[in-house]
Design an enzyme around this catalytic site. Structure first.
Site, PDB file in Angstrom:
ATOM      1  N   THR A 101       6.182  33.096 -28.243  1.00  0.00           N
ATOM      2  CA  THR A 101       5.261  32.173 -27.584  1.00  0.00           C
ATOM      3  C   THR A 101       5.595  32.084 -26.113  1.00  0.00           C
ATOM      4  O   THR A 101       6.738  32.216 -25.697  1.00  0.00           O
ATOM      5  CB  THR A 101       5.355  30.760 -28.177  1.00  0.00           C
ATOM      6  OG1 THR A 101       6.671  30.270 -27.957  1.00  0.00           O
ATOM      7  CG2 THR A 101       5.041  30.753 -29.649  1.00  0.00           C
ATOM      8  N   THR A 177      10.306  42.172 -22.923  1.00  0.00           N
ATOM      9  CA  THR A 177      10.623  43.016 -21.767  1.00  0.00           C
ATOM     10  C   THR A 177      11.216  44.384 -22.112  1.00  0.00           C
ATOM     11  O   THR A 177      11.098  45.315 -21.323  1.00  0.00           O
ATOM     12  CB  THR A 177      11.598  42.291 -20.818  1.00  0.00           C
ATOM     13  OG1 THR A 177      12.803  41.983 -21.519  1.00  0.00           O
ATOM     14  CG2 THR A 177      10.972  41.024 -20.268  1.00  0.00           C
ATOM     15  N   ASP A 178      11.842  44.532 -23.294  1.00  0.00           N
ATOM     16  CA  ASP A 178      12.566  45.776 -23.569  1.00  0.00           C
ATOM     17  C   ASP A 178      11.668  47.006 -23.576  1.00  0.00           C
ATOM     18  O   ASP A 178      12.083  48.083 -23.132  1.00  0.00           O
ATOM     19  CB  ASP A 178      13.311  45.669 -24.912  1.00  0.00           C
ATOM     20  CG  ASP A 178      14.586  44.862 -24.807  1.00  0.00           C
ATOM     21  OD1 ASP A 178      14.925  44.427 -23.683  1.00  0.00           O
ATOM     22  OD2 ASP A 178      15.245  44.653 -25.833  1.00  0.00           O
ATOM     23  N   LYS A 254      12.294  49.103 -16.817  1.00  0.00           N
ATOM     24  CA  LYS A 254      13.332  48.079 -16.905  1.00  0.00           C
ATOM     25  C   LYS A 254      14.666  48.719 -16.566  1.00  0.00           C
ATOM     26  O   LYS A 254      15.096  49.667 -17.219  1.00  0.00           O
ATOM     27  CB  LYS A 254      13.373  47.476 -18.305  1.00  0.00           C
ATOM     28  CG  LYS A 254      14.353  46.305 -18.435  1.00  0.00           C
ATOM     29  CD  LYS A 254      14.267  45.634 -19.801  1.00  0.00           C
ATOM     30  CE  LYS A 254      15.231  44.452 -19.854  1.00  0.00           C
ATOM     31  NZ  LYS A 254      15.178  43.726 -21.136  1.00  0.00           N
TER      32      LYS A 254
END
Length: 437
Positions: A101, A177-178, A254
């Site tokens: 969320t 984000t990974d 990243k």
């Protein structure tokens, strides 16, 4: 209930469940509190109580006695529904979630979490967004970033397509984000868009003082309202809690496990910087597609039977042969330097080519570009029909090969697609300033 065998049986015999108020006694000490849930990987033989003072306490159930005091109520937090009139003067922005969320509310008395991804939750947590746009919010699926698969890219792309087709002036996709840079690359190839599509997330959750969630979200909404109409990644840009960078979806990666400014443009620069939900500066050196320049289009056929193989000293031909024998349709090689792999691997690479398997060479160096014409090994790889990945990152090349093989099974067509700039993934020249910056 994630409680494991011992604890589960202990609670079952006492006829208690999560949310019940219980008393538990061990030797000369007793505790009273609300039975709480535990993480799935927690050790067996323990339960967790939320005490009246608000703290959670882990208790070893060995030689313990348990007593039910009161059955628990539904711990879901209830709010009155927000009624917000649509403002015809504001743009319509769709916000979608692929997992978790953006906003969650905690009841500190019970420890209950209200995790549903709704417009009400979002606007309660970030009411400043109401000044920016009209919002439509949807949860696509609830998975961890590392569990992302190509079929989820397709589902996200189709949902984004439908929202734009229904009048969305911009889209924000909340994502872990990974693997965010894989998804942004996939959307870049699958979709042609007349409006901005912005992928964002957070390195640190919103319950931490150092969170980047709000800064990333408010600036992503600003990017979704802007004239930069392509797939981008909007993430934290520095260490001073002031601005975000907007990266091209096929050029971002990243680069740090925990820093908030982990996302960097590779062999490129950010398209723009954003501050306070507005474009602060557009980079004059980076080309981008402007709002309305393209018609909405989707090409969502993908071939997921593609793998990445990293070259290393002592790599065995068996790694190539394995993927051939298992029916893989494409291979990305993360080569060394200018795009090399041991010359003794050539027989297996030629075998893959003979069996109509597309092989694309990228570099572990990340910065710079592949050039297989310089050394003899590279020239042999070219003769074995290995395709140059140019200055694409291995991740972008992987996604593009999945997409290219979805468009055609003919190696000639795949090679043409892989060496053609589709969504800003290939640069004509590499600049030293990209590395120095």
């Amino acid at each position: 209930m994630p409680y494991k065998k011992l604890a589960k049986e202990f609670l079952k015999q006492a006829n208690v469940s999560i949310g019940d108020t219980i008393a538990i006694e061990k030797k000369d000490i007793s505790y009273k509190g609300i039975l709480r849930d535990r993480s799935e990987d927690a050790a067996d033989g323990y339960i967790v109580l939320k005490l009246d003072n608000g703290y959670n306490l882990g208790i070893n159930i060995a030689n313990a006695k348990i007593k039910l005091i009161e059955k628990g109520k539904n711990l879901k937090i209830e709010h009155e529904k927000l009624t917000i009139a649509k403002d015809p003067e504001k743009p319509n922005i769709s916000i979608m979630s692929t997992g978790g969320t953006v906003a969650s509310t905690i009841d500190y008395k019970s420890g209950a979490v209200h995790p549903s991804f709704t417009a009400d939750d979002l606007l309660r947590t970030y009411p400043e967004l109401l000044n920016q746009a009209n919002f439509k919010v949807k949860s696509l699926y609830n998975i961890l970033s590392e569990d992302m698969k190509p079929e989820y890219w397709v589902k996200a792309a189709n949902s984004i397509f439908d929202n734009i087709n229904s009048g969305a002036d911009g889209v924000v996709l909340a994502h872990g984000t990974d693997t965010m840079h894989y998804t942004s690359a996939a959307l870049s190839f699958i979709l042609e868009t007349p409006v901005p599509i912005v992928v964002t997330g957070a390195q640190r959750s919103s319950d931490r003082p150092s969170t980047d969630a709000y800064l990333n979200l408010i600036n992503s909404v600003g990017a979704a309202k802007s004239k930069i109409a392509e797939v981008t990644v909007c993430m934290y840009g520095g260490l001073d809690d002031e601005y975000c960078h907007l990266h091209k979806g096929t050029k971002v990666r990243k680069m740090h496990t925990s820093r908030r400014d982990t996302f960097r443009s590779i062999n490129s620069e950010p398209i723009a910087s954003l501050k306070d939900g507005k474009i602060a500066k557009i980079n004059p050196h980076i080309d981008y597609t402007k709002r309305g320049e393209k018609e909405l289009n989707i090409r969502d056929n993908l071939e997921s039977n593609v793998a990445i193989i990293k070259s290393f000293p002592g790599i065995s031909q068996e790694l190539i042969d394995y993927h051939i024998d298992r029916g893989y349709k494409g291979l990305i090689i993360e080569g060394t330097g200018l795009g090399h792999i041991g010359s003794y691997m050539l027989d297996s690479i030629k075998r893959a080519s003979d069996e109509n398997i597309a092989i694309v060479m990228t570099s572990q160096c990340l910065y710079g570009r592949v050039n297989m014409n310089v050394y003899s090994t590279g020239r042999k790889l070219i003769n074995a029909n290995v395709i140059s990945g140019g200055d694409m990152t291995p991740e972008t090349a992987y996604v593009k090969l999945c997409w290219a093989l979805g468009q055609s099974e003919r190696l000639e067509d795949v090679k043409k697609i892989m060496t053609t700039n589709i969504a800003g993934e290939l640069s004509q020249k590499s600049s030293l300033k990209h590395f120095l910056n």
